[in-house]
Write a protein that holds these residues in place. Structure first.
Motif, PDB file in Angstrom:
ATOM      1  N   THR A 111       0.802  -1.227   0.000  1.00  0.00           N
ATOM      2  CA  THR A 111       0.000   0.000   0.000  1.00  0.00           C
ATOM      3  C   THR A 111       0.835   1.276   0.000  1.00  0.00           C
ATOM      4  OG1 THR A 111      -0.096  -0.066   2.424  1.00  0.00           O
ATOM      5  CG2 THR A 111      -1.871  -1.156   1.208  1.00  0.00           C
ATOM      6  N   ALA A 112       2.140   1.198   0.176  1.00  0.00           N
ATOM      7  CA  ALA A 112       2.980   2.405   0.286  1.00  0.00           C
ATOM      8  C   ALA A 112       2.804   3.305  -0.928  1.00  0.00           C
ATOM      9  CB  ALA A 112       4.437   2.012   0.437  1.00  0.00           C
ATOM     10  N   GLY A 113       2.444   4.558  -0.676  1.00  0.00           N
ATOM     11  CA  GLY A 113       2.294   5.547  -1.743  1.00  0.00           C
ATOM     12  C   GLY A 113       0.953   5.539  -2.439  1.00  0.00           C
ATOM     13  N   THR A 114       0.082   4.564  -2.137  1.00  0.00           N
ATOM     14  CA  THR A 114      -1.230   4.504  -2.777  1.00  0.00           C
ATOM     15  C   THR A 114      -2.248   5.302  -1.967  1.00  0.00           C
ATOM     16  OG1 THR A 114      -1.863   2.465  -1.605  1.00  0.00           O
ATOM     17  CG2 THR A 114      -0.690   2.236  -3.708  1.00  0.00           C
ATOM     18  N   VAL A 115      -3.433   5.473  -2.533  1.00  0.00           N
ATOM     19  CA  VAL A 115      -4.503   6.216  -1.877  1.00  0.00           C
ATOM     20  C   VAL A 115      -5.575   5.232  -1.418  1.00  0.00           C
ATOM     21  CG1 VAL A 115      -6.298   7.973  -2.167  1.00  0.00           C
ATOM     22  CG2 VAL A 115      -4.065   8.279  -3.241  1.00  0.00           C
ATOM     23  N   TYR A 123      -1.289   6.630   1.689  1.00  0.00           N
ATOM     24  CA  TYR A 123      -0.399   5.939   2.613  1.00  0.00           C
ATOM     25  C   TYR A 123       1.001   6.532   2.504  1.00  0.00           C
ATOM     26  CZ  TYR A 123      -3.849   2.163   3.204  1.00  0.00           C
ATOM     27  OH  TYR A 123      -4.967   1.431   3.503  1.00  0.00           O
ATOM     28  N   LEU A 124       1.727   6.520   3.611  1.00  0.00           N
ATOM     29  CA  LEU A 124       3.094   7.014   3.598  1.00  0.00           C
ATOM     30  C   LEU A 124       3.952   6.139   2.691  1.00  0.00           C
ATOM     31  CD1 LEU A 124       3.690   7.852   7.366  1.00  0.00           C
ATOM     32  CD2 LEU A 124       3.233   9.440   5.494  1.00  0.00           C
ATOM     33  N   ASP A 125       4.840   6.784   1.946  1.00  0.00           N
ATOM     34  CA  ASP A 125       5.777   6.051   1.108  1.00  0.00           C
ATOM     35  C   ASP A 125       7.192   6.295   1.633  1.00  0.00           C
ATOM     36  OD1 ASP A 125       6.403   8.619   0.327  1.00  0.00           O
ATOM     37  OD2 ASP A 125       5.334   8.491  -1.583  1.00  0.00           O
ATOM     38  N   ARG A 315      -4.551  -1.988  14.294  1.00  0.00           N
ATOM     39  CA  ARG A 315      -5.513  -3.087  14.446  1.00  0.00           C
ATOM     40  C   ARG A 315      -6.869  -2.699  13.864  1.00  0.00           C
ATOM     41  NH1 ARG A 315      -2.754  -3.687  19.505  1.00  0.00           N
ATOM     42  NH2 ARG A 315      -4.290  -2.321  20.526  1.00  0.00           N
ATOM     43  N   ALA A 316      -7.344  -1.501  14.183  1.00  0.00           N
ATOM     44  CA  ALA A 316      -8.650  -1.067  13.688  1.00  0.00           C
ATOM     45  C   ALA A 316      -8.620  -0.864  12.173  1.00  0.00           C
ATOM     46  CB  ALA A 316      -9.075   0.218  14.393  1.00  0.00           C
ATOM     47  N   ASN A 317      -7.549  -0.271  11.665  1.00  0.00           N
ATOM     48  CA  ASN A 317      -7.442  -0.055  10.220  1.00  0.00           C
ATOM     49  C   ASN A 317      -7.358  -1.368   9.461  1.00  0.00           C
ATOM     50  OD1 ASN A 317      -7.542   2.792  10.207  1.00  0.00           O
ATOM     51  ND2 ASN A 317      -5.366   2.935  10.698  1.00  0.00           N
ATOM     52  N   GLY A 318      -6.673  -2.347  10.038  1.00  0.00           N
ATOM     53  CA  GLY A 318      -6.603  -3.653   9.401  1.00  0.00           C
ATOM     54  C   GLY A 318      -7.958  -4.314   9.301  1.00  0.00           C
ATOM     55  N   LEU A 319      -8.802  -4.076  10.278  1.00  0.00           N
ATOM     56  CA  LEU A 319     -10.145  -4.642  10.264  1.00  0.00           C
ATOM     57  C   LEU A 319     -11.047  -3.944   9.259  1.00  0.00           C
ATOM     58  CD1 LEU A 319     -12.243  -6.560  11.664  1.00  0.00           C
ATOM     59  CD2 LEU A 319     -12.692  -4.681  13.266  1.00  0.00           C
ATOM     60  N   LEU A 320     -10.894  -2.616   9.126  1.00  0.00           N
ATOM     61  CA  LEU A 320     -11.789  -1.822   8.283  1.00  0.00           C
ATOM     62  C   LEU A 320     -11.236  -1.558   6.888  1.00  0.00           C
ATOM     63  CD1 LEU A 320     -12.784   0.851  10.964  1.00  0.00           C
ATOM     64  CD2 LEU A 320     -14.095  -1.174  10.297  1.00  0.00           C
ATOM     65  N   GLY A 321      -9.953  -1.837   6.659  1.00  0.00           N
ATOM     66  CA  GLY A 321      -9.346  -1.506   5.376  1.00  0.00           C
ATOM     67  C   GLY A 321      -9.143  -0.015   5.187  1.00  0.00           C
ATOM     68  N   THR A 322      -8.823   0.704   6.269  1.00  0.00           N
ATOM     69  CA  THR A 322      -8.671   2.159   6.243  1.00  0.00           C
ATOM     70  C   THR A 322      -7.260   2.533   6.688  1.00  0.00           C
ATOM     71  OG1 THR A 322      -9.566   2.263   8.506  1.00  0.00           O
ATOM     72  CG2 THR A 322     -11.114   2.568   6.682  1.00  0.00           C
TER      73      THR A 322
END
Length: 417
Positions: A111-115, A123-125, A315-322
């Motif tokens: 995901t690095a550098g993607t939106v 995402y941070l690159d 953890r929360a972002n991994g669950l929600l895809g955010t």
């Protein structure tokens, strides 16, 4: 400036030295591979601390100076013989190369550098951001100003200014001379519009939290708009249960400020403290790790730090895809308050702790994108309906004999065809 040309793209910084926490006056130091502090950096940071700068700023400056020391080793230049050419080439290198770390990316490599399609945040690159380059330039200029004043540095500051007009043309002789102009190789920082978290996304994030501690901390963040570091520093004495206020110490200035929090936040704080099953002392931190770990002094809970808070969001972002962060809660709180007609802009400035009203206005007096999108969609719909009505309208009737068609057009308007 010395005419030095380097192939900056091919330069690789050595993984020399590191920044370590230290005991004593200077909380963070730059040490070499042998563990010995870099003396010029240590003396500068000691002066930096004496000028009432906080530990977080000392750490940030130490990392910028570590990068500079690695750069000097790569180009084989002594620190006190650096010229503007070295400062220029470092800026070019930071703009063209990627960050090098001691460990490679794992899950984040995809995901690095993607939106993110949900949050619309990037995402941070591994690229150096313009703000990082500007921070590096500011640190190095301050470092060399310190040593030039002592007479032990180079003859001129490697980080030069671009001056406009004649320097000190209108200088008041009763005031000291100050440097003017912008740093020559500072990149432009694009202005970013703060993006608030929609209510439905906030509900999803809150539902994905796994403990009352996390719910209490995030509920407090979105109701007060305080920064992560300010909330993590809250102690037992900083909670006013009667008036539902929380005291924070502002980042940078260290100023004390009481902030109103929502009733829901205090409910979750009460539930979290009940989970601790131990009374909270007035001078103890409010936020603790949920697990006890043994670090040589027995199994104990530790005060929650920023890295542990980031793990909560991972953890929360991994669950929600955010890719939400704690600072998104500050933006959300600020945008909610700025769009409330019952609150003035001065109220928002006070809660956010901005020193200048213009900062609050420039950042948060923005149009809500969702409302703009709805109005534009309504515009498209109305145009389509108008076009459809025009196509289905009955043909204009011929003008009855005896009437002038141009006179009728003035009176009733042109006929729709």
């Amino acid at each position: 400036m010395s005419e030095v040309e380097r192939d900056v793209v091919s330069i690789r910084l050595p993984l020399w030295g590191r920044v370590v926490r230290a005991e004593g006056v200077v909380p963070w130091l730059v040490v070499g591979d042998d563990g010995v502090p870099v003396e010029p950096v240590r003396r500068y940071l000691m002066d930096f601390v004496a000028r009432d700068n906080r530990s977080g700023s000392v750490r940030s400056y130490a990392f910028a100076l570590l990068r500079w020391w690695r750069w000097l080793r790569a180009v084989e230049i002594d620190w006190n013989r650096a010229t503007p050419a070295e400062a220029r080439d470092l800026v070019l290198w930071m703009r063209l190369t990627e960050k090098s770390g001691r460990s490679a990316r794992t899950a984040s490599a995809v995901t690095a550098g993607t939106v993110n399609p949900i949050t619309r945040k990037q995402y941070l690159d591994d690229q150096y951001k313009p703000s990082t380059v500007r921070h590096s330039n500011a640190v190095l200029r301050s470092f060399y100003e310190f040593w030039i004043e002592l007479g032990d540095g180079p003859l001129i500051n490697p980080v030069q200014l671009d001056r406009r007009g004649r320097p000190h043309a209108h200088h008041n002789p009763m005031e000291p001379f100050r440097s003017d102009g912008r740093i020559r190789y500072n990149p432009k920082v694009p202005k970013r519009t703060p993006r608030g978290m929609p209510d439905e996304r906030w509900n999803e994030l809150f539902a994905g939290l796994q403990s009352n501690r996390d719910r209490a901390l995030l509920a407090l963040g979105i109701s007060t708009g305080a920064r992560a570091a300010e909330l993590l520093g809250v102690r037992g004495v900083d909670l006013d249960w009667g008036d539902q206020l929380v005291r924070v110490f502002r980042k940078g200035s260290g100023a004390e400020q009481w902030l109103p929090a929502s009733p829901e936040a205090f409910v979750w704080i009460r539930l979290y403290l009940a989970d601790l099953a131990a009374p909270l002392g007035p001078d103890e931190p409010v936020w603790w790790t949920l697990r006890r770990r043994d670090r040589g002094d027995g199994f104990r809970r530790r005060p929650l730090n920023y890295e542990a808070l980031r793990a909560v969001f991972r953890r929360a972002n991994g669950l929600l895809g955010t890719n939400w962060s704690m600072h998104d809660l500050r933006h959300t709180a600020a945008l909610r308050m700025s769009r409330d007609e019952a609150l003035s802009l001065k109220d928002v400035q006070t809660i956010l702790g901005h020193a200048h009203l213009s900062t609050t206005a420039d950042v948060y007096l923005v149009e809500d994108e969702a409302q703009v999108f709805r109005r534009v969609q309504r515009h498209f719909t109305e145009r389509a309906e108008h076009k459809e009505c025009a196509q289905t309208a009955p043909a204009a009737q011929p003008v009855t004999a005896g009437y002038d068609a141009s006179d009728l057009a003035v009176l009733f308007g042109p006929a729709v065809r």
